[in-house]
Every structure is written in C-alpha cells, then in structure tokens.
Design an enzyme around this catalytic site. Structure first.
Site, mmCIF file in Angstrom:
data_model
loop_
_atom_site.group_PDB
_atom_site.id
_atom_site.type_symbol
_atom_site.label_atom_id
_atom_site.label_comp_id
_atom_site.label_asym_id
_atom_site.label_seq_id
_atom_site.Cartn_x
_atom_site.Cartn_y
_atom_site.Cartn_z
ATOM 1 C CE LYS A 104 43.892 38.030 36.399
ATOM 2 N NZ LYS A 104 42.881 38.837 37.084
ATOM 3 C CB SER B 107 44.313 42.561 37.038
ATOM 4 O OG SER B 107 43.524 41.498 37.519
ATOM 5 C CB SER C 49 40.289 41.717 37.491
ATOM 6 O OG SER C 49 41.239 42.589 38.002
HETATM 7 N N1 GLN Z 1 41.559 47.452 39.840
HETATM 8 C C1 GLN Z 1 41.240 46.766 41.048
HETATM 9 C C2 GLN Z 1 42.481 46.626 41.897
HETATM 10 O O1 GLN Z 1 43.510 47.012 41.480
HETATM 11 C C3 GLN Z 1 40.632 45.433 40.788
HETATM 12 C C4 GLN Z 1 41.580 44.431 40.244
HETATM 13 C C5 GLN Z 1 41.095 43.030 40.344
HETATM 14 O O2 GLN Z 1 39.896 42.770 40.322
HETATM 15 N N2 GLN Z 1 42.028 42.101 40.476
HETATM 16 O O3 GLN Z 1 42.430 46.153 42.987
#
Ligand code: GLN
Length: 454
Positions: free
Chosen positions: A61, A135, A160
């Site tokens: 990532k 994400s 995410s």
């Molecule tokens: N959707 C959540 C956020 O926007 C989690 C995203 C994540 O785990 N990076 O914070």
C-alpha cells in the site's frame, strides 16, 4: 496456483515473469497500482537475493515506505517522495519476497471507497462499475485479480483492510494494535494505525503475518513479543470454539448480506463450534467516537506537510503562514482539508472536553464491553460491511457523513485494537460478501483458525 502449491515446487524466475506479464494486463483493466516497480524487483531478485530459491511477489500500500520506490500515500503533496529507507514491515517481508509495486489508496487513508486517491480510482474486478472499497482499494483489487501467489501489505485505521477485502472477495487480516511495527508508515491516526495483510487465502495471510509481526524498538507502541508461525492454527479443530454474534451488528444490514453471513455461521456450527447471540449496546457510539479521534489525530499528523521538510513545495512568498496555506491548499485533496478542519475543531480549547476527551472515554467503554464478552467467547462474528461493493454512481449520491456511516461495523474492533479478519463467505448479486471475525488482543491464531473453515 496458490502459495501452498508454489512452496512445494518453487520456480522464482517463472513466477517473476508471469507476475509482471499478468499485472500489466490487470493494471490496464482495473488500475490497482500507483507505481509498478519491475526494474527494482528484478534488481533485488538478481543482485541481492540471487542465492534464494524461494521468493514471492509482494505489493505494498502506498503509505508504507519502500526504499528507492516512490511512496505517495495517495496524495499529491508526496508526489516526489522517494524514501531512503524501508518500513520495518517491508524490511521483514523482503526476506521472502520482492516489491512488485505500490497500490492505490484513499489519500492518507481517508475514505471507504478508494475514490479519494489523487492518482485515479481502482475498479472492482467483479464489476468495473463498482468500488473496490477503501482505503486499501488497490491492494484488494490486485489480490482479487491476480491468480498467482502474492501477498499484499496493507494498513487499517478504521476498516481499511476489512472493507476492501470484503468488497473484492479476498481475505484481509488487521492484527492487534502494536503487533506489527508502524515504523515507516505514513501516519493517519497514530493510536489506530495497523499494518496488516491482504491475500487470496488464510494460508497466505498467515504466512505474511508470520513474517511481519514482532517487536521493533523503532516503534514506541510495539508490543514486546516475538512473531510465531501463524499457519499452524489453520484448519485446527474448532469443536471447542464459542462464538458470540452481536445483534446490533445486524441492524440496517442488506438482507442478502445478512443471509450469507448467517449461512457461514451455521456452517461453523456444523463443524462443531457453538454460537450465542449477544448484545453490544455501545455499538452506536463507535462511529462518532472513531471519527472524532481519527480526525483529531490526523489533523496534527498532517501538520508536517508544510512544504519545507519533504514533499511538494513552492517558491517562498509572503509570510510563513501564507506559504504553508499556498502549498497545502494546492496539494491536499478535498477530503484531507475537510478532516483537517474538523479534527482541529474537535481539539480546540473549549471544545476538547466536549468532543475529543469524551470520544476517548467512549473508546474505553467500548473496549470494556468487548473484553467482557471475550471472557465467554473465543471470537465475535458479524458481517464485515453492511452492503456489497456499491456502484460508483450510487456512491456519488452519498454525503460525506453517509459515507462515514458505512464504517459502522469495522470501526469498533479498530478503536479497541482487536485483531480482525474478513473472509469471503458467499455472494449477493454476483458480488462477494465478507464475514468479519473479531478476536481478543493477540488472538490472531484463533480468528485464522476459525476463518480457515469458512
Ligand atoms: N473509512 C475509514 C476512514 O475514512 C477508515 C479508513 C482507514 O482505515 N484508513 O477513516
């Protein structure tokens, strides 16, 4: 071919050539990568690890630092950033693999659908009109499309890893907070960030975790514990397992998703595990608590991108504040700006007690509630996401708050730092459905054991 078969008879040159020929096609169709690092991988394989007969393709990532390979965190502000070092997790995984590229993500991890990436949107391999989830959308997209042994190193703050794994029909493991070093991770919210693994099978996920887990003196929140062989838990007898199924996690869930999840629970019952319905009444407070804490921490973490130390810059004109605003105004995306504003608000003198400190108290309460259940149960099961991967056209109709609300099922285990695993458990409308297995701290073995039966 999966990793287990490959391990029996590894041919690393062949796997290397096949992987790059496949990922070029996948990139054209589904666009999971920000950077493909073929030359880097070839050099690593030939020059540094020429003596090893087993090596595996690894994708990373784009918020995890990779020496010599651009690391943008999905943001324009880090467009030119090439780290001079490897994150600890990368250093460890490079003992068994080479980096094939950096995968797409919502900018700094801010999103649930991978639409907030400054370098384009990955498309779901099951239906290109639908989101891969966020994400870590690129990681799940690639894992789903690539039919060769491969491990994706990803990261979760509030869901995410689980969300995209569920939308793309692959396995995603978020470890206990502190089990995998965060050194070299581009911070979102430091008390929540965890590096984990996405792969096609529980075996590959367990193999990846085995390599990256363990104490690191470079991360002050690292747990003082050695890694272990997590593959040894797979397919072990589950007849003594007790499972809790929280009723609140089935409210407002897509009917088809519910059906598939219950089918999986019954299947586990068929294997001898016992389940009981339970209640976690604080569930409704998890989402506001998560977003207040995550945005507060994010707004301070992002202060470092000021155009001076690294990342994009501009000619210095006017006062420093004007200069910072120029740089940040131009290179941060819309969602990043929204979160900086909200996070700063929650931490402001006069509002701190009302929002930030209250959210921390709620977090403590949610942890207690879960811990209490873990006295009786080995594992808590629920749907990973309330819906299947949504269409891009439907997401466009959602407000930011409605998008945040989609994280309702994943934020609590993240707030608590509990390990959690999303495994595909069926299909609805041709799209994958994910089952979420949540374990007590450091019980990665248990959730992998149970998950391997699904
Ligand atoms: N959707 C959540 C956020 O926007 C989690 C995203 C994540 O785990 N990076 O914070």
């Amino acid at each position: 071919m999966d990793l287990k078969e490959y391990l029996k008879n590894p041919d690393k040159e062949k796997l290397f050539e096949n992987t790059f020929s496949e990922i070029k096609k996948i990139q054209e169709k589904y666009k999971p990568f920000i950077t493909i690092s073929e030359e880097h991988a070839r050099k690593y394989l030939e020059e540094e690890k020429g003596d090893k007969d087993f090596l595996l393709p690894i994708s990373v990532k784009d918020n995890i630092c990779t020496k010599g390979i651009k690391t943008t965190a999905g943001s324009k502000i880090l467009e030119n950033y090439i780290p001079p070092f490897d994150a600890t997790a990368i250093k460890k995984i490079k003992e068994v693999g080479y980096i094939i590229g950096k995968t797409k993500m919502d900018e700094f991890g801010f999103g649930t659908f991978c639409l907030n990436c400054a370098y384009g949107i990955p498309k779901n391999p099951y239906d290109v009109g639908r989101s891969c989830g966020g994400s870590s959308g690129g990681a799940a997209c690639l894992t789903s499309a690539l039919k060769l042994p491969h491990i994706a190193i990803a990261e979760s703050t509030g869901g995410s890893i689980s969300c995209p794994a569920s939308f793309c029909g692959v396995v995603g493991l978020t470890p206990t907070y502190g089990l995998v070093s965060r050194y070299g991770l581009v911070d979102y919210a430091s008390s929540l960030d965890k590096i984990g693994v996405i792969a096609k099978t529980c075996f590959e996920v367990a193999h990846g975790l085995t390599k990256i887990a363990g104490y690191d003196s470079k991360d002050s929140t690292s747990i003082n514990r050695k890694s272990e062989d997590y593959t040894k838990y797979l397919k072990k007898d589950i007849s003594k397992f007790r499972i809790g199924v929280p009723k609140e996690y089935f409210d407002n869930i897509d009917e088809e998703v519910k059906k598939e999840v219950w089918r999986a629970i019954k299947k586990l019952e068929g294997e001898g595990a016992k389940y009981e319905e339970i209640s976690l009444p604080s569930t409704k407070f998890a989402l506001p608590s998560y977003y207040i804490i995550a945005m507060s921490e994010a707004s301070t973490n992002l202060a470092r991108y000021c155009g001076i130390r690294y990342g994009m810059t501009k000619e210095i004109k006017g006062s420093y504040n004007e200069f910072f605003s120029e740089v940040r105004g131009e290179y941060f995306g819309e969602e990043v700006k929204r979160r900086i504003l909200m996070g700063t608000f929650y931490r402001k003198a006069g509002y701190r007690d009302k929002y930030y400190l209250k959210a921390l108290k709620v977090r403590g309460h949610i942890i207690k509630e879960f811990k209490n259940e873990f006295k009786k149960f080995d594992c808590i099961l629920a749907p990973t996401m309330p819906i299947i991967a949504p269409k891009f056209t439907d997401i466009a109709l959602l407000s930011p708050a409605q998008q945040y609300a989609m994280d309702i099922l994943t934020v609590a285990p993240n707030l608590c730092g509990f390990p959690h695993l999303s495994v595909p458990c069926g299909k609805s409308n041709g799209m994958p459905v994910g089952l979420h297995l949540i374990g007590d701290h450091l019980q990665e073995g248990k959730i992998l054991q149970l998950g391997s039966w699904v």
